[in-house]
Motif scaffolding. Structure first.
Motif, PDB file in Angstrom:
ATOM      1  N   LYS A  88       0.773  -1.230   0.096  1.00  0.00           N
ATOM      2  CA  LYS A  88      -0.031   0.106   0.029  1.00  0.00           C
ATOM      3  C   LYS A  88       0.906   1.181   0.139  1.00  0.00           C
ATOM      4  N   GLN A  89       1.933   1.149   1.032  1.00  0.00           N
ATOM      5  CA  GLN A  89       2.701   2.485   1.000  1.00  0.00           C
ATOM      6  C   GLN A  89       3.635   2.802  -0.299  1.00  0.00           C
ATOM      7  N   HIS A  90       4.181   1.764  -0.662  1.00  0.00           N
ATOM      8  CA  HIS A  90       5.398   1.446  -1.680  1.00  0.00           C
ATOM      9  C   HIS A  90       5.308   1.232  -2.938  1.00  0.00           C
ATOM     10  N   GLY A  91       4.034   0.353  -3.100  1.00  0.00           N
ATOM     11  CA  GLY A  91       3.748  -0.226  -4.525  1.00  0.00           C
ATOM     12  C   GLY A  91       4.611  -1.430  -4.447  1.00  0.00           C
ATOM     13  N   ASP A  92       4.808  -2.124  -5.512  1.00  0.00           N
ATOM     14  CA  ASP A  92       5.581  -3.233  -5.753  1.00  0.00           C
ATOM     15  C   ASP A  92       7.088  -2.729  -5.442  1.00  0.00           C
ATOM     16  N   GLY A  93       7.599  -3.470  -4.464  1.00  0.00           N
ATOM     17  CA  GLY A  93       9.156  -3.088  -4.276  1.00  0.00           C
ATOM     18  C   GLY A  93       9.952  -4.045  -3.414  1.00  0.00           C
ATOM     19  N   VAL A  94      11.157  -3.676  -3.413  1.00  0.00           N
ATOM     20  CA  VAL A  94      12.291  -4.620  -2.649  1.00  0.00           C
ATOM     21  C   VAL A  94      11.991  -4.499  -1.232  1.00  0.00           C
ATOM     22  N   ARG A  95      11.866  -5.652  -0.416  1.00  0.00           N
ATOM     23  CA  ARG A  95      11.606  -5.643   0.978  1.00  0.00           C
ATOM     24  C   ARG A  95      13.014  -6.050   1.460  1.00  0.00           C
ATOM     25  N   PHE A 330      19.937   0.678 -18.851  1.00  0.00           N
ATOM     26  CA  PHE A 330      18.987   0.698 -17.540  1.00  0.00           C
ATOM     27  C   PHE A 330      17.503   0.239 -18.506  1.00  0.00           C
ATOM     28  N   THR A 331      16.796  -0.525 -17.480  1.00  0.00           N
ATOM     29  CA  THR A 331      15.387  -0.580 -17.985  1.00  0.00           C
ATOM     30  C   THR A 331      14.635   0.509 -17.537  1.00  0.00           C
ATOM     31  N   LYS A 332      13.306   0.664 -18.116  1.00  0.00           N
ATOM     32  CA  LYS A 332      12.122   1.445 -17.628  1.00  0.00           C
ATOM     33  C   LYS A 332      11.750   0.771 -16.171  1.00  0.00           C
ATOM     34  N   PRO A 333      11.203   1.705 -15.429  1.00  0.00           N
ATOM     35  CA  PRO A 333      10.615   1.199 -14.302  1.00  0.00           C
ATOM     36  C   PRO A 333       9.677  -0.200 -14.355  1.00  0.00           C
ATOM     37  N   LEU A 334       9.875  -1.110 -13.341  1.00  0.00           N
ATOM     38  CA  LEU A 334       9.153  -2.283 -13.442  1.00  0.00           C
ATOM     39  C   LEU A 334       8.021  -2.529 -13.334  1.00  0.00           C
ATOM     40  N   GLN A 335       7.251  -1.560 -12.879  1.00  0.00           N
ATOM     41  CA  GLN A 335       5.974  -1.283 -12.278  1.00  0.00           C
ATOM     42  C   GLN A 335       5.498  -0.023 -12.501  1.00  0.00           C
ATOM     43  N   ASP A 336       4.229   0.395 -12.282  1.00  0.00           N
ATOM     44  CA  ASP A 336       3.485   1.475 -12.547  1.00  0.00           C
ATOM     45  C   ASP A 336       4.413   2.731 -12.089  1.00  0.00           C
ATOM     46  N   ARG A 337       4.434   2.745 -10.801  1.00  0.00           N
ATOM     47  CA  ARG A 337       5.048   3.757 -10.034  1.00  0.00           C
ATOM     48  C   ARG A 337       6.654   3.870 -10.560  1.00  0.00           C
ATOM     49  N   PRO A 338       6.984   5.077 -10.894  1.00  0.00           N
ATOM     50  CA  PRO A 338       8.532   5.224 -11.231  1.00  0.00           C
ATOM     51  C   PRO A 338       9.459   4.906 -10.322  1.00  0.00           C
ATOM     52  N   THR A 339       9.460   3.635  -9.851  1.00  0.00           N
ATOM     53  CA  THR A 339      10.547   3.502  -8.636  1.00  0.00           C
ATOM     54  C   THR A 339      11.613   2.230  -9.043  1.00  0.00           C
ATOM     55  N   VAL A 340      11.420   1.059  -8.755  1.00  0.00           N
ATOM     56  CA  VAL A 340      12.288   0.137  -8.992  1.00  0.00           C
ATOM     57  C   VAL A 340      12.521  -0.110 -10.344  1.00  0.00           C
ATOM     58  N   PHE A 341      13.874  -0.410 -11.061  1.00  0.00           N
ATOM     59  CA  PHE A 341      14.303  -0.683 -12.205  1.00  0.00           C
ATOM     60  C   PHE A 341      15.616  -1.716 -12.261  1.00  0.00           C
ATOM     61  N   PHE A 342      15.828  -2.172 -13.110  1.00  0.00           N
ATOM     62  CA  PHE A 342      17.273  -3.030 -13.300  1.00  0.00           C
ATOM     63  C   PHE A 342      17.948  -2.265 -14.205  1.00  0.00           C
ATOM     64  N   GLU A 343      19.360  -2.607 -13.923  1.00  0.00           N
ATOM     65  CA  GLU A 343      20.552  -2.214 -14.660  1.00  0.00           C
ATOM     66  C   GLU A 343      21.068  -3.613 -15.265  1.00  0.00           C
ATOM     67  N   ILE A 344      21.371  -3.618 -16.492  1.00  0.00           N
ATOM     68  CA  ILE A 344      22.337  -4.880 -17.051  1.00  0.00           C
ATOM     69  C   ILE A 344      23.540  -4.452 -17.192  1.00  0.00           C
ATOM     70  N   ILE A 345      24.686  -5.117 -16.558  1.00  0.00           N
ATOM     71  CA  ILE A 345      25.854  -4.502 -16.743  1.00  0.00           C
ATOM     72  C   ILE A 345      26.881  -5.784 -17.100  1.00  0.00           C
ATOM     73  N   GLN A 346      27.995  -5.244 -17.905  1.00  0.00           N
ATOM     74  CA  GLN A 346      29.087  -6.157 -18.071  1.00  0.00           C
ATOM     75  C   GLN A 346      30.404  -5.632 -17.931  1.00  0.00           C
ATOM     76  N   ARG A 347      30.951  -6.205 -17.175  1.00  0.00           N
ATOM     77  CA  ARG A 347      32.504  -5.578 -16.550  1.00  0.00           C
ATOM     78  C   ARG A 347      33.351  -6.213 -17.322  1.00  0.00           C
ATOM     79  N   LYS A 348      34.284  -5.360 -17.947  1.00  0.00           N
ATOM     80  CA  LYS A 348      35.616  -5.700 -18.449  1.00  0.00           C
ATOM     81  C   LYS A 348      36.665  -5.078 -17.516  1.00  0.00           C
ATOM     82  N   GLY A 349      36.991  -5.427 -16.354  1.00  0.00           N
ATOM     83  CA  GLY A 349      37.870  -5.208 -15.586  1.00  0.00           C
ATOM     84  C   GLY A 349      37.510  -4.002 -14.729  1.00  0.00           C
ATOM     85  N   SER A 350      36.510  -3.218 -15.135  1.00  0.00           N
ATOM     86  CA  SER A 350      36.322  -1.701 -14.578  1.00  0.00           C
ATOM     87  C   SER A 350      35.450  -1.998 -13.291  1.00  0.00           C
ATOM     88  N   LEU A 351      35.682  -1.207 -12.480  1.00  0.00           N
ATOM     89  CA  LEU A 351      34.878  -1.188 -11.067  1.00  0.00           C
ATOM     90  C   LEU A 351      34.012   0.087 -11.078  1.00  0.00           C
TER      91      LEU A 351
END
Ligand code: FE2
Length: 375
Positions: A88-95, A330-351
């Protein structure tokens, strides 16, 4: 920007020195449908379940897996409990950003000594597959960290969950391998306090920090610092809003999430081009990158293995530091509220966390904010 590469050797003497990701639990409005979404779009497999059929009467939880990544999607069946209140408070999100440790009791004790608030005291759970120890502490907002000690546990997930027969893949396989980092958005002026929290409670050190001069466009700004374990396995960037001409994307998140919480999960792949092709085929929506970004790319990042045209077609971003380079999108938000999204990352040595891309990214996020009328 200041970079503080930790020179500390990994020290296996403290309970939180050899940690890794265990799983990420989302509280959602409809876990059954969310499970289908993550299977059909991101290519996860459903491996375990807990709910009324397994003796759990207040919730349903679906466990999804892909290589080293595990998501748990949980919904309330009652409407008057903490899960329903969270949604109710946060919408779909990471607990829960759950962390695997050698000794959950010692990890919890160290966290409490460091000033963390306990949510669940260490508890042992057992079934025919073995035993686990779980303990939970609170972090920013309504987010928690569960310490999971599961050495030798042979079941699909945790006691209380039934293993599901593997179904045929529902979608093109994107080759998502592991969580790289998990980013929290906190309120105005709270970044330093949460940075110290991870220092005192987890024994983490600061890997890198950015201020609003690094990360700002004409309209939006933020400050960020990255806290990490000594092995750079578990990395927690923490963002706070900074003043820009218009509303910062961090403020927009805080408004819609109604407080601090997880902003994005970065997921590691070893072939970002094939992964993005598979994800787009499956219907995943990504943020756009202006064509202009690619015009100067070669000069900014130097020699890279990938063809710039291939990256431009897929809107993949590149950043370099003194250790190597990385590719991200970066993906667009994964639910209707513009909150959580994913990043897809490939590292080639870099931090790197993509400092050089923040500006390009923000321009594109602002275009989306403009469409929603919240800029
Ligand atoms: Fe990130």
């Amino acid at each position: 920007m200041s970079i503080t590469h930790s020179s500390q050797a990994p020290d296996s003497s403290t309970p939180l020195s050899t940690i890794d990701w265990d799983h990420i639990e989302f509280y959602v409005g409809n876990a059954k449908q969310a499970s289908q979404f993550y299977q059909c779009t991101f290519g996860f497999e459903q491996i375990a379940y807990a709910g009324p059929e397994t003796g759990l009467h207040d919730r349903a939880s679906y466990v999804l897996e892909q290589h080293d990544i595990r998501f748990v999607l949980t919904s309330s069946l009652r409407g008057d409990d903490a899960i329903a209140e969270h949604v109710k408070q946060h919408g779909d999100g990471v607990r829960d950003v759950a962390i695997r440790v050698r000794d959950a009791r010692s990890a919890w004790e160290m966290a409490i000594r460091g000033g963390a608030r306990s949510v669940l005291e260490p508890v042992e759970r057992q079934d025919e597959n073995g035993r686990v120890v779980l303990a939970t502490i609170a972090t920013y907002g309504d987010t928690v960290h569960t310490f999971v000690e599961r050495d030798g546990y042979g079941g699909a997930f945790l006691p209380g969950y039934v293993e599901l027969a593997k179904s045929a893949p529902r979608a093109a396989k994107p080759h998502l391998l592991a969580i790289d980092h998990c980013v929290g958005n906190v309120g105005w002026g709270e970044m330093d306090a949460w940075g110290s929290f991870y220092e005192k409670v987890f024994g983490f050190s600061q890997l890198v920090s950015f201020d609003d001069k690094d990360i700002s466009t004409e309209f939006t700004a933020l400050k960020s610092k990255v806290m990490s374990d000594a092995r750079h396995r578990v990395k927690f960037p923490i963002n706070e809003p900074a003043h820009g001409k218009k509303k910062s994307q961090i403020e927009e998140y805080l408004d819609f999430y109604r407080g601090a919480g997880v902003q994005h999960l970065a997921i590691r792949t070893d072939d970002i081009v094939a992964t993005i092709d598979a994800l787009r085929d499956n219907g995943v929506e990504f943020l756009d990158t202006p064509d202009a970004y690619y015009e100067d790319l070669q000069n900014r990042v130097g020699e890279i293995d990938e063809d710039i045209e291939v990256l431009r077609n897929r809107k993949i971003l590149v950043d370099r530091d003194d250790l190597g380079y990385m590719l991200q999108i970066f993906t667009k938000p994964l639910q209707d509220r513009p909150t959580v999204f994913f990043e897809i990352i490939q590292r080639k040595g870099s931090l790197s966390f993509g400092k050089g891309n923040f500006k390009a990214l923000f321009v594109s996020i602002e275009k989306e904010q403009e469409k929603r009328g919240t800029l």
